[in-house]
Design a protein around this motif. Structure first.
Motif, PDB file in Angstrom:
ATOM      1  N   ARG A  62       0.830  -1.204   0.000  1.00 52.72           N
ATOM      2  CA  ARG A  62       0.000   0.000   0.000  1.00 52.72           C
ATOM      3  C   ARG A  62       0.865   1.255   0.000  1.00 52.72           C
ATOM      4  NH1 ARG A  62      -4.008  -0.844   4.956  1.00 52.72           N
ATOM      5  NH2 ARG A  62      -4.035   1.434   4.717  1.00 52.72           N
ATOM      6  N   THR A  63       0.345   2.319  -0.615  1.00 53.61           N
ATOM      7  CA  THR A  63       1.088   3.585  -0.684  1.00 53.61           C
ATOM      8  C   THR A  63       0.322   4.753  -0.072  1.00 53.61           C
ATOM      9  OG1 THR A  63       0.202   4.006  -2.912  1.00 53.61           O
ATOM     10  CG2 THR A  63       2.325   2.852  -2.770  1.00 53.61           C
ATOM     11  N   ASP A  64      -0.789   4.458   0.597  1.00 52.25           N
ATOM     12  CA  ASP A  64      -1.593   5.537   1.189  1.00 52.25           C
ATOM     13  C   ASP A  64      -0.909   6.072   2.445  1.00 52.25           C
ATOM     14  OD1 ASP A  64      -3.137   3.943   3.626  1.00 52.25           O
ATOM     15  OD2 ASP A  64      -2.722   2.687   1.868  1.00 52.25           O
ATOM     16  N   TRP A  68       1.876   4.558   5.484  1.00 54.34           N
ATOM     17  CA  TRP A  68       3.183   5.157   5.775  1.00 54.34           C
ATOM     18  C   TRP A  68       3.308   5.555   7.243  1.00 54.34           C
ATOM     19  CZ3 TRP A  68       7.388   4.457   3.289  1.00 54.34           C
ATOM     20  CH2 TRP A  68       7.346   4.170   1.928  1.00 54.34           C
ATOM     21  N   ARG A  71       4.270   2.362   8.884  1.00 55.25           N
ATOM     22  CA  ARG A  71       5.686   2.048   8.627  1.00 55.25           C
ATOM     23  C   ARG A  71       6.612   2.935   9.444  1.00 55.25           C
ATOM     24  NH1 ARG A  71       3.677   2.149   3.017  1.00 55.25           N
ATOM     25  NH2 ARG A  71       3.352  -0.022   2.360  1.00 55.25           N
TER      26      ARG A  71
END
Length: 209
Positions: A62-64, A68, A71
């Motif tokens: 996922r890149t939303d 992040w 992460r």
């Protein structure tokens, strides 16, 4: 064991391993306990960061913005909690053992705890942020099945107040392991039932060209 359980079990292992280690963790540091104190924290260098890594796997691909935040907070936990492990665990345990029996713990060793403890506090607060954001995200995405992940919240809090000391820290690490594995399991089941990717919850697979 069914293949669908292997990946969740793998993600649960770091927390469960630390919970097990906590059962043998001395509650105080003296010459008599110093070697065990030291020896338990050396493998902790490898395992403490994996608790955060397992949480990050739940948002893999996922890149939303929410992913992040998970992460970043997991990274802060892993780095600062590793610092606690090195300073107050490995360092203090080794120095206390090297001083020999019958030697009062010098002020210098106590100073190691004065720097190690606040570093660990930063790490444990980051872990709390990580699981709070992750659990909220999973409830929105998976609805009722994600309720199993709620155990991550008391788990992170118990680690915050009890490190891996029994009983609080042991219970906290166990809950972190169980909660991470449970979210991976329900995420994978939801993905299989819906026939679409809710989120990558299983191990990466190779696709043909």
């Amino acid at each position: 064991m069914p293949r669908r359980l292997l990946w969740p079990l793998l993600l649960a292992l770091p927390g469960l391993a630390l919970a097990t280690a906590g059962l043998f963790h001395p509650h105080g540091l003296s010459y008599d306990t110093a070697w065990r104190w030291f020896a338990l924290h050396v493998p902790g260098l490898l395992v403490f960061p994996l608790v955060g890594a397992a949480l990050v796997v739940l948002v893999r691909g996922r890149t939303d913005a929410v992913a992040w935040v998970v992460r970043l907070s997991a990274y802060v936990y892993a780095t600062f909690y590793t610092a606690l492990d090195v300073v107050s665990g490995i360092g203090a345990g080794w120095v206390t053992h090297q001083l020999g029996p019958g030697v009062p713990r010098p002020a210098a060793v106590s100073q190691m705890f004065r720097i190690g403890t606040p570093l660990g506090e930063v790490g444990s607060w980051a872990l709390l942020v990580c699981v709070a954001v992750l659990v909220t995200d999973q409830l929105v995405r998976l609805r009722a099945p994600a309720l199993v992940g709620l155990v991550l919240l008391p788990g992170a809090w118990l680690v915050h107040v009890g490190h891996i000391f029994a009983p609080e820290g042991v219970a906290g690490m166990a809950l972190l392991g169980v909660g991470t594995g449970a979210l991976a399991l329900v995420g994978g089941d939801t993905q299989r039932k819906s026939g679409r990717s809710v989120q990558p919850s299983g191990p990466p697979t190779r696709q043909g060209v």
